[in-house]
Design an enzyme around this catalytic site. Structure first.
Site, PDB file in Angstrom:
ATOM      1  NE  ARG A  52      -3.037   0.290   3.344  1.00 47.86           N
ATOM      2  CZ  ARG A  52      -3.675   1.248   3.957  1.00 47.86           C
ATOM      3  NH1 ARG A  52      -4.678   1.621   3.734  1.00 47.86           N
ATOM      4  NH2 ARG A  52      -3.313   1.563   5.477  1.00 47.86           N
ATOM      5  CB  SER A  54       4.777  -6.169   8.781  1.00 48.96           C
ATOM      6  OG  SER A  54       4.101  -4.803   8.519  1.00 48.96           O
ATOM      7  CG  ASP A  80       2.752  -5.369  11.106  1.00 46.14           C
ATOM      8  OD1 ASP A  80       3.645  -5.575  12.230  1.00 46.14           O
ATOM      9  OD2 ASP A  80       1.965  -6.073  10.851  1.00 46.14           O
TER      10      ASP A  80
HETATM   11  C1  GLC Z   1       5.211 -11.414  11.488  1.00 45.43           C
HETATM   12  C2  GLC Z   1       6.343 -10.586  11.160  1.00 45.43           C
HETATM   13  C3  GLC Z   1       6.377  -9.458  12.366  1.00 45.43           C
HETATM   14  C4  GLC Z   1       5.008  -8.679  12.210  1.00 45.43           C
HETATM   15  C5  GLC Z   1       3.717  -9.989  12.086  1.00 45.43           C
HETATM   16  C6  GLC Z   1       2.368  -9.220  11.840  1.00 45.43           C
HETATM   17  O1  GLC Z   1       5.292 -12.033  12.565  1.00 45.43           O
HETATM   18  O2  GLC Z   1       7.376 -11.250  11.693  1.00 45.43           O
HETATM   19  O3  GLC Z   1       7.286  -8.266  12.197  1.00 45.43           O
HETATM   20  O4  GLC Z   1       4.786  -7.722  13.185  1.00 45.43           O
HETATM   21  O5  GLC Z   1       4.096 -10.882  11.277  1.00 45.43           O
HETATM   22  O6  GLC Z   1       2.395  -8.833  10.534  1.00 45.43           O
END
Ligand code: GLC
Length: 515
Positions: A139, A203, A257
């Site tokens: 996004r 993320s 995130d």
């Molecule tokens: C996975 C990633 C982490 C993220 C999570 C939610 O666990 O390693 O960094 O926060 O997914 O998206």
């Protein structure tokens, strides 16, 4: 005249009625007169009652044994209060281990400093660009933040798909694709020549050395692009922008995130000091005391730590509650042996656990008439939205059957009951495990602050939490039971990822401006 064709009805008369010489004849006559439109045939039953009872017993026995086998298969998914307390306590040990170890070592729960030390004050303002990479979509957003009386956050965004071959291709291809999407967005917004400060929600676990510097530790979820692990994410983005040579960006922050979610919710509620994602992946961040983060210099104040709790259990800490189905899901994944807690708690994997159980029950003739279809053999068919629909209380069994039909699974009503039960135990365990983990975190924060009682808010995002009919309720119940000295409020993050990255960028910019 409307005539209905009614099939002949066979009535088995007990032998005792044959004793009277005219009993049968009279009975037939009366029935024929009363229902002339029905064709009723009378058949004598030989030793009826005992044979019937035996047959009923046999059918009931088969159903009972089936039920027992299903219950036996699903039993390991029911965790006792004692087991959940153990999970909480082991999580606590691993949070501490992660904080103690230096940056160079790999503990299962990585406890990564985010370099975010202040929550939003509400006085942030400005126009920012935000990127969000973490799932199957990418996004790009422009976020306008206003402060004061006209306080508001406005977002303009466009979503781009990330094809599987890009997710699992080379790092260069992935970042070139991202930059191509940004170029398209800037064109679309007519902004190619405006250089806005940018926040990048990325993320995945990143070992940060500054708010705008972070090396990818390892890919998680469905990503596996080559030559990225160990490399700085911001550098990779900058290099791709250079390769494209069409525009320039001012990258200010790289953000997980969970951290974006916490910041978004803290903008509304200053008591929000935890961010939880229960979606495709599972993870939590929270405000930790600087004195406890051993890999960081300085003892004053707090910093948000991205726990990466998805890796909990990677050293075998969850072996006693792992089922053979969890094992199979792990073996079929892109990162075998890694993210074991995430594989028991997040949307990307719950459907896979369900699928493995259904395959097992079918192979033992307990489901789908013993037929393992090609569909059932297909990984990923049970997405979070299907689990959520199947488990909805308002859904009649016929509708469950319809959903299974959509998935290419031809089920009886009994099958639908079992499938619903399977989904139920898997998602309940996921919510309880997240609850146990969260209980460890809130209690740690309480102890950090030397309080008898803690009032705290958790900002949450993720489809599992938002869409599933029971996940959030079970999660909250578990936290309450396992952290009785904490009052935990949950608030939903609206548009968390983009808004959060923009807020962090705004906070970082205001620090640079000395505001
Ligand atoms: C996975 C990633 C982490 C993220 C999570 C939610 O666990 O390693 O960094 O926060 O997914 O998206």
């Amino acid at each position: 005249m409307l005539t209905e064709v009614i099939p002949p009805l066979t009535v088995r008369s007990p032998a005792a009625h044959t004793d009277h010489p005219r009993y049968a004849k009279r009975l037939h006559k009366v029935v024929r007169r009363l229902v002339p439109e029905c064709h009723v045939r009378f058949v004598l039953s030989e030793s009826g009652s005992s044979k019937g009872a035996a047959m009923v017993t046999a059918v009931a026995g088969r159903l009972h044994s089936q039920r027992l086998q299903v219950c036996h298969t699903l039993a390991p998914f029911s965790l006792s209060p004692g087991q959940l307390q153990q999970v909480r306590d082991r999580m606590r040990v691993d949070l501490e281990r992660g904080l103690r170890k230096g940056t160079h070592t790999g503990t299962p729960v990585k406890m990564l400093p985010s370099f975010v030390c202040t929550l939003p004050s509400g006085n942030e303002w400005g126009k920012y660009l935000a990127l969000d990479l973490g799932g199957t979509n990418f996004r790009v957003m422009v976020v306008k933040i206003r402060s004061g009386l006209r306080r508001s956050v406005r977002i303009y965004n466009k979503i781009y798909a990330i094809p599987l071959e890009i997710m699992q291709g080379t790092g260069e291809e992935l970042f070139d694709h991202i930059v191509q999407c940004i170029a398209d967005f800037l064109d679309y917004m007519g902004m190619k020549n405006t250089r806005l400060p940018l926040g990048f929600t990325f993320s995945f676990p990143c070992r940060q050395t500054g708010i705008d510097k972070g090396a990818l530790v390892s890919w998680t979820k469905g990503f596996k692009a080559t030559d990225c692990e160990g490399h700085d994410v911001v550098d990779m983005l900058r290099e791709a922008i250079k390769r494209k040579n069409e525009f320039d960006l001012d990258i200010v922050a790289v953000v997980n995130d969970t951290v974006g979610t916490m910041m978004t919710c803290a903008y509304e509620d200053p008591k929000c000091e935890i961010g939880l994602i229960a979606g495709t992946g599972s993870n939590v961040c929270y405000m930790e005391e600087m004195r406890n983060i051993k890999c960081m210099e300085g003892n004053e104040g707090r910093m948000c730590v991205n726990t990466e709790w998805g890796g909990f259990g990677d050293d075998g800490a969850l072996e006693d509650i792992c089922t053979k189905f969890d094992q199979e899901v792990d073996e079929g994944s892109l990162n075998m042996g890694k993210q074991r807690f995430e594989k028991m708690t997040s949307g990307m994997y719950l459907g896979e656990i369900v699928r493995q159980i259904l395959i097992d029950l079918t192979s033992r003739g307990l489901l789908f008439r013993g037929r393992i279809t090609e569909r059932l053999k297909t990984p990923g068919i049970f997405e979070t939205r299907f689990l959520s629909q199947i488990e909805s209380d308002r859904l009649a069994l016929l509708q469950v059957r319809a959903i299974l039909q959509q998935l290419g699974l031809d089920s009886t009503c009994d099958d639908s009951i079992i499938v619903k039960e399977v989904c139920g135990v898997v998602s309940r365990r996921a919510a309880q495990l997240c609850g146990a983990g969260l209980a460890a975190i809130v209690d740690k924060i309480r102890e950090n602050r030397g309080l008898d009682h803690l009032d705290i808010t958790v900002g949450v995002d993720g489809t599992l939490y938002k869409l599933h009919p029971h996940f959030s309720t079970i999660l909250k119940e578990t936290v309450k039971a396992l952290a009785p000295l904490c009052d935990v409020t949950f608030i939903l993050s609206e548009d968390g990822s983009g808004k959060g990255a923009a807020l962090i960028t705004a906070v970082a910019c205001s620090l640079c401006r000395g505001v």
